[in-house]
Design a protein around this motif. Structure first.
Motif, PDB file in Angstrom:
ATOM      1  N   THR A 176       4.691   8.022   1.859  1.00 42.60           N
ATOM      2  CA  THR A 176       5.648   7.912   0.756  1.00 42.60           C
ATOM      3  C   THR A 176       5.360   8.963  -0.298  1.00 42.60           C
ATOM      4  O   THR A 176       4.262   9.516  -0.357  1.00 42.60           O
ATOM      5  N   ARG A 177       6.367   9.246  -1.116  1.00 42.17           N
ATOM      6  CA  ARG A 177       6.168  10.082  -2.291  1.00 42.17           C
ATOM      7  C   ARG A 177       6.452   9.289  -3.549  1.00 42.17           C
ATOM      8  O   ARG A 177       6.516   9.830  -4.640  1.00 42.17           O
ATOM      9  N   ASP A 178       6.668   7.985  -3.387  1.00 32.74           N
ATOM     10  CA  ASP A 178       6.979   7.115  -4.512  1.00 32.74           C
ATOM     11  C   ASP A 178       5.820   7.133  -5.512  1.00 32.74           C
ATOM     12  O   ASP A 178       4.693   6.763  -5.164  1.00 32.74           O
ATOM     13  N   PRO A 179       6.087   7.574  -6.750  1.00 33.12           N
ATOM     14  CA  PRO A 179       5.005   7.682  -7.733  1.00 33.12           C
ATOM     15  C   PRO A 179       4.257   6.367  -7.944  1.00 33.12           C
ATOM     16  O   PRO A 179       3.042   6.377  -8.141  1.00 33.12           O
ATOM     17  N   TRP A 180       4.956   5.245  -7.882  1.00 28.57           N
ATOM     18  CA  TRP A 180       4.299   3.945  -8.051  1.00 28.57           C
ATOM     19  C   TRP A 180       3.287   3.718  -6.933  1.00 28.57           C
ATOM     20  O   TRP A 180       2.129   3.348  -7.179  1.00 28.57           O
ATOM     21  N   THR A 213       7.075  -0.900 -10.131  1.00 26.87           N
ATOM     22  CA  THR A 213       6.404  -1.092 -11.411  1.00 26.87           C
ATOM     23  C   THR A 213       6.917  -2.360 -12.086  1.00 26.87           C
ATOM     24  O   THR A 213       6.146  -3.128 -12.671  1.00 26.87           O
ATOM     25  N   ALA A 214       8.224  -2.572 -12.002  1.00 22.99           N
ATOM     26  CA  ALA A 214       8.834  -3.746 -12.644  1.00 22.99           C
ATOM     27  C   ALA A 214       8.276  -5.039 -12.059  1.00 22.99           C
ATOM     28  O   ALA A 214       8.063  -6.018 -12.787  1.00 22.99           O
ATOM     29  N   ASP A 215       8.032  -5.053 -10.751  1.00 18.72           N
ATOM     30  CA  ASP A 215       7.491  -6.265 -10.114  1.00 18.72           C
ATOM     31  C   ASP A 215       6.121  -6.614 -10.672  1.00 18.72           C
ATOM     32  O   ASP A 215       5.831  -7.784 -10.921  1.00 18.72           O
ATOM     33  N   LEU A 216       5.292  -5.597 -10.861  1.00 10.42           N
ATOM     34  CA  LEU A 216       3.963  -5.904 -11.400  1.00 10.42           C
ATOM     35  C   LEU A 216       4.056  -6.317 -12.865  1.00 10.42           C
ATOM     36  O   LEU A 216       3.388  -7.254 -13.296  1.00 10.42           O
ATOM     37  N   ALA A 217       4.892  -5.597 -13.622  1.00  8.95           N
ATOM     38  CA  ALA A 217       5.018  -5.910 -15.045  1.00  8.95           C
ATOM     39  C   ALA A 217       5.472  -7.353 -15.247  1.00  8.95           C
ATOM     40  O   ALA A 217       5.100  -7.996 -16.230  1.00  8.95           O
ATOM     41  N   ALA A 218       6.273  -7.865 -14.315  1.00 13.50           N
ATOM     42  CA  ALA A 218       6.808  -9.220 -14.452  1.00 13.50           C
ATOM     43  C   ALA A 218       5.849 -10.279 -13.941  1.00 13.50           C
ATOM     44  O   ALA A 218       6.072 -11.471 -14.153  1.00 13.50           O
ATOM     45  N   ALA A 219       4.792  -9.865 -13.278  1.00 19.56           N
ATOM     46  CA  ALA A 219       3.884 -10.830 -12.651  1.00 19.56           C
ATOM     47  C   ALA A 219       2.820 -11.291 -13.642  1.00 19.56           C
ATOM     48  O   ALA A 219       2.430 -10.536 -14.526  1.00 19.56           O
ATOM     49  N   PRO A 220       2.334 -12.546 -13.473  1.00 20.52           N
ATOM     50  CA  PRO A 220       1.200 -12.980 -14.297  1.00 20.52           C
ATOM     51  C   PRO A 220      -0.056 -12.204 -13.897  1.00 20.52           C
ATOM     52  O   PRO A 220      -0.273 -11.951 -12.711  1.00 20.52           O
ATOM     53  N   VAL A 221      -0.849 -11.835 -14.892  1.00 18.89           N
ATOM     54  CA  VAL A 221      -2.043 -11.036 -14.592  1.00 18.89           C
ATOM     55  C   VAL A 221      -3.016 -11.836 -13.730  1.00 18.89           C
ATOM     56  O   VAL A 221      -3.760 -11.270 -12.914  1.00 18.89           O
ATOM     57  N   VAL A 230      -1.851  11.899  -9.280  1.00 16.96           N
ATOM     58  CA  VAL A 230      -0.467  11.404  -9.251  1.00 16.96           C
ATOM     59  C   VAL A 230       0.508  12.526  -9.615  1.00 16.96           C
ATOM     60  O   VAL A 230       1.553  12.691  -8.973  1.00 16.96           O
ATOM     61  N   LEU A 231       0.158  13.309 -10.625  1.00 14.18           N
ATOM     62  CA  LEU A 231       1.057  14.398 -11.027  1.00 14.18           C
ATOM     63  C   LEU A 231       1.239  15.402  -9.893  1.00 14.18           C
ATOM     64  O   LEU A 231       2.342  15.899  -9.664  1.00 14.18           O
ATOM     65  N   SER A 232       0.173  15.708  -9.187  1.00 13.61           N
ATOM     66  CA  SER A 232       0.312  16.704  -8.120  1.00 13.61           C
ATOM     67  C   SER A 232       0.949  16.100  -6.865  1.00 13.61           C
ATOM     68  O   SER A 232       1.866  16.686  -6.291  1.00 13.61           O
ATOM     69  N   ILE A 233       0.494  14.926  -6.468  1.00 14.16           N
ATOM     70  CA  ILE A 233       0.966  14.378  -5.187  1.00 14.16           C
ATOM     71  C   ILE A 233       2.393  13.838  -5.299  1.00 14.16           C
ATOM     72  O   ILE A 233       3.235  14.062  -4.429  1.00 14.16           O
ATOM     73  N   ALA A 234       2.670  13.114  -6.391  1.00 11.74           N
ATOM     74  CA  ALA A 234       3.982  12.473  -6.493  1.00 11.74           C
ATOM     75  C   ALA A 234       5.019  13.375  -7.160  1.00 11.74           C
ATOM     76  O   ALA A 234       6.208  13.269  -6.862  1.00 11.74           O
ATOM     77  N   PHE A 235       4.561  14.238  -8.071  1.00 12.72           N
ATOM     78  CA  PHE A 235       5.521  15.048  -8.823  1.00 12.72           C
ATOM     79  C   PHE A 235       5.394  16.548  -8.551  1.00 12.72           C
ATOM     80  O   PHE A 235       6.077  17.351  -9.189  1.00 12.72           O
ATOM     81  N   GLU A 236       4.497  16.926  -7.643  1.00 11.60           N
ATOM     82  CA  GLU A 236       4.320  18.341  -7.254  1.00 11.60           C
ATOM     83  C   GLU A 236       4.069  19.238  -8.467  1.00 11.60           C
ATOM     84  O   GLU A 236       4.585  20.349  -8.562  1.00 11.60           O
ATOM     85  N   GLN A 237       3.271  18.717  -9.394  1.00 14.22           N
ATOM     86  CA  GLN A 237       2.908  19.546 -10.534  1.00 14.22           C
ATOM     87  C   GLN A 237       1.514  20.122 -10.330  1.00 14.22           C
ATOM     88  O   GLN A 237       0.631  19.436  -9.806  1.00 14.22           O
ATOM     89  N   PRO A 238       1.278  21.373 -10.749  1.00 13.25           N
ATOM     90  CA  PRO A 238      -0.008  22.033 -10.496  1.00 13.25           C
ATOM     91  C   PRO A 238      -1.106  21.564 -11.447  1.00 13.25           C
ATOM     92  O   PRO A 238      -1.564  22.317 -12.304  1.00 13.25           O
ATOM     93  N   VAL A 239      -1.503  20.293 -11.292  1.00  7.48           N
ATOM     94  CA  VAL A 239      -2.561  19.724 -12.134  1.00  7.48           C
ATOM     95  C   VAL A 239      -3.769  19.437 -11.237  1.00  7.48           C
ATOM     96  O   VAL A 239      -3.623  18.784 -10.208  1.00  7.48           O
ATOM     97  N   PRO A 240      -4.952  19.919 -11.623  1.00  7.47           N
ATOM     98  CA  PRO A 240      -6.122  19.707 -10.762  1.00  7.47           C
ATOM     99  C   PRO A 240      -6.589  18.257 -10.791  1.00  7.47           C
ATOM    100  O   PRO A 240      -6.439  17.564 -11.791  1.00  7.47           O
TER     101      PRO A 240
END
Length: 353
Positions: A22-26, A57-65, A120-130
């Motif tokens: 997957t490339r899904d950032p979550w 992300t919404a599923d986790l945010a809605a879940a009890p910790v 996450v920035l590089s893998i999910a968003f293809e940004q050149p961040v080390p």
DNA sequence: AAGACGGGGAC
DNA sequence: GTCCCAGTCTT
């Protein structure tokens, strides 16, 4: 040149991992958090269950910790779970449910450090961040033959090496090289796509790069652990968020001065713990951490009411839905073993009524 | 810069 | 037993 060889090797030899489909950032984010200081093989079953339960992300945010901590139970470093839950709620509240794709905004989320942001920035968003993790640290230390590089140095080197046309693949290739070939022990240099440019290999210092960190001093800690189990369940305390096993449910604990210190009812009472009947000691359970040797001294007791507010008697079925540390189960086994011994010693007293 | 924070797998 | 793992946060 060397970049091309590493990428070709990665495309040929990379492992099949659930989050590589997957490339899904979550999904990428979750995988990075779960893998922090954790072997990939250990994280995989947790990741699979997590993504089934919280696909967005919404599923986790809605879940009890508490539900999340139950899922995380056994994986360790529970602040990761609490931070991820907080971060998910922040993404929903402050970013309209979209995971921020800028380094400064993503890095500001709880539990997101330099490594996770870069990954996450590089893998999910293809940004050149080390992204410098333990693998990359080892690979770069050997490539440049550095004994004790700082994180800052390594980040500069990693940044200069990024393949700007495919940052995500580059990040993963560097880490995969460290995981599969450039291992701490018995690295497989002959198969390495970067063997020609590796300075440590040329200098014969691969085995000493990077220098191992000096191990932390291990302090010994003794704790009383109060085991109050009846047909109605086991008394558990929700641990404060700070400190060990934060947010998890555990039998009430109390500091013990030493391995031989007698149980002091007055000191226990001062901590809100009073007993209805005499305590029966069980063999100590030793729990090893990186920097602690925790000796849990279980006492079979019946705790007297009133209890502190954060205590609860939890029945067996509900217990499986609480986040609990692995040490709880180990104390439980010790308690059960003792009860079995008692039953063998005096079966007539335990006849079924 | 150092310590706190889990648990387990490999040797 | 030892080492250390796709680290982060706090002091």
């Amino acid at each position: 040149m060397a970049r091309g060889r590493l990428r070709a090797w990665f495309q040929r030899c990379q492992r099949e991992l659930p989050w590589r489909r997957t490339r899904d950032p979550w999904a990428i984010w979750v995988s990075e958090v779960m893998c922090q200081q954790t072997r990939v093989d250990s994280a995989i079953p947790y990741y699979e269950r997590f993504m089934r339960l919280y696909p967005t992300t919404a599923d986790l945010a809605a879940a009890p910790v508490d539900e999340l901590l139950s899922l995380w139970s056994g994986l360790g470093y529970y602040s990761r779970a609490r931070n991820l839950h907080r971060a998910a709620t922040q993404v929903m509240r402050d970013h309209g449910g979209r995971i921020p794709c800028t380094e400064s905004e993503f890095r500001a989320l709880p539990g997101v450090g330099a490594y996770t942001a870069g990954a996450v920035l590089s893998i999910a968003f293809e940004q050149p961040v080390p992204a410098v993790d333990g693998n990359v640290r080892r690979v770069l230390s050997r490539l440049e033959d550095l004994a004790a590089p700082t994180n800052r140095q390594l980040t500069v080197i990693a940044d200069s090496w990024i393949d700007r046309r495919a940052p995500g693949e580059w990040t993963q290739a560097l880490m995969e090289l460290g995981a599969l070939l450039c291992k701490p022990i018995a690295p497989e240099c002959d198969a390495c796509p970067l063997r020609e440019e590796c300075r440590a290999r040329r200098h014969g210092t691969v085995a000493e790069r990077p220098e191992p960190r000096r191990p932390p001093k291990v302090k010994e800690v003794h704790l009383w652990a109060f085991w109050d189990e009846t047909a109605a369940g086991l008394v558990l305390e929700r641990r404060p968020d700070q400190g060990i096993w934060g947010g998890l449910w555990m039998v009430p604990l109390l500091a013990r001065e030493s391995a031989a210190a007698p149980f002091d009812p007055r000191r226990a009472a001062a901590a809100g713990i009073s007993l209805q009947c005499a305590a029966q000691p069980l063999p100590a359970v030793i729990h090893l951490l990186t920097h602690r040797r925790i000796l849990l001294h279980p006492l079979r007791v019946r705790l007297a009411q009133p209890w502190p507010a954060e205590w609860e008697r939890v029945s067996g079925e509900a217990l499986s839905r609480r986040g609990t540390p692995t040490s709880l189960a180990r104390i439980g086994r010790a308690a059960k073993a003792q009860m079995d011994r008692e039953w063998l010693a005096a079966p007539q007293e335990k006849s079924v009524g």
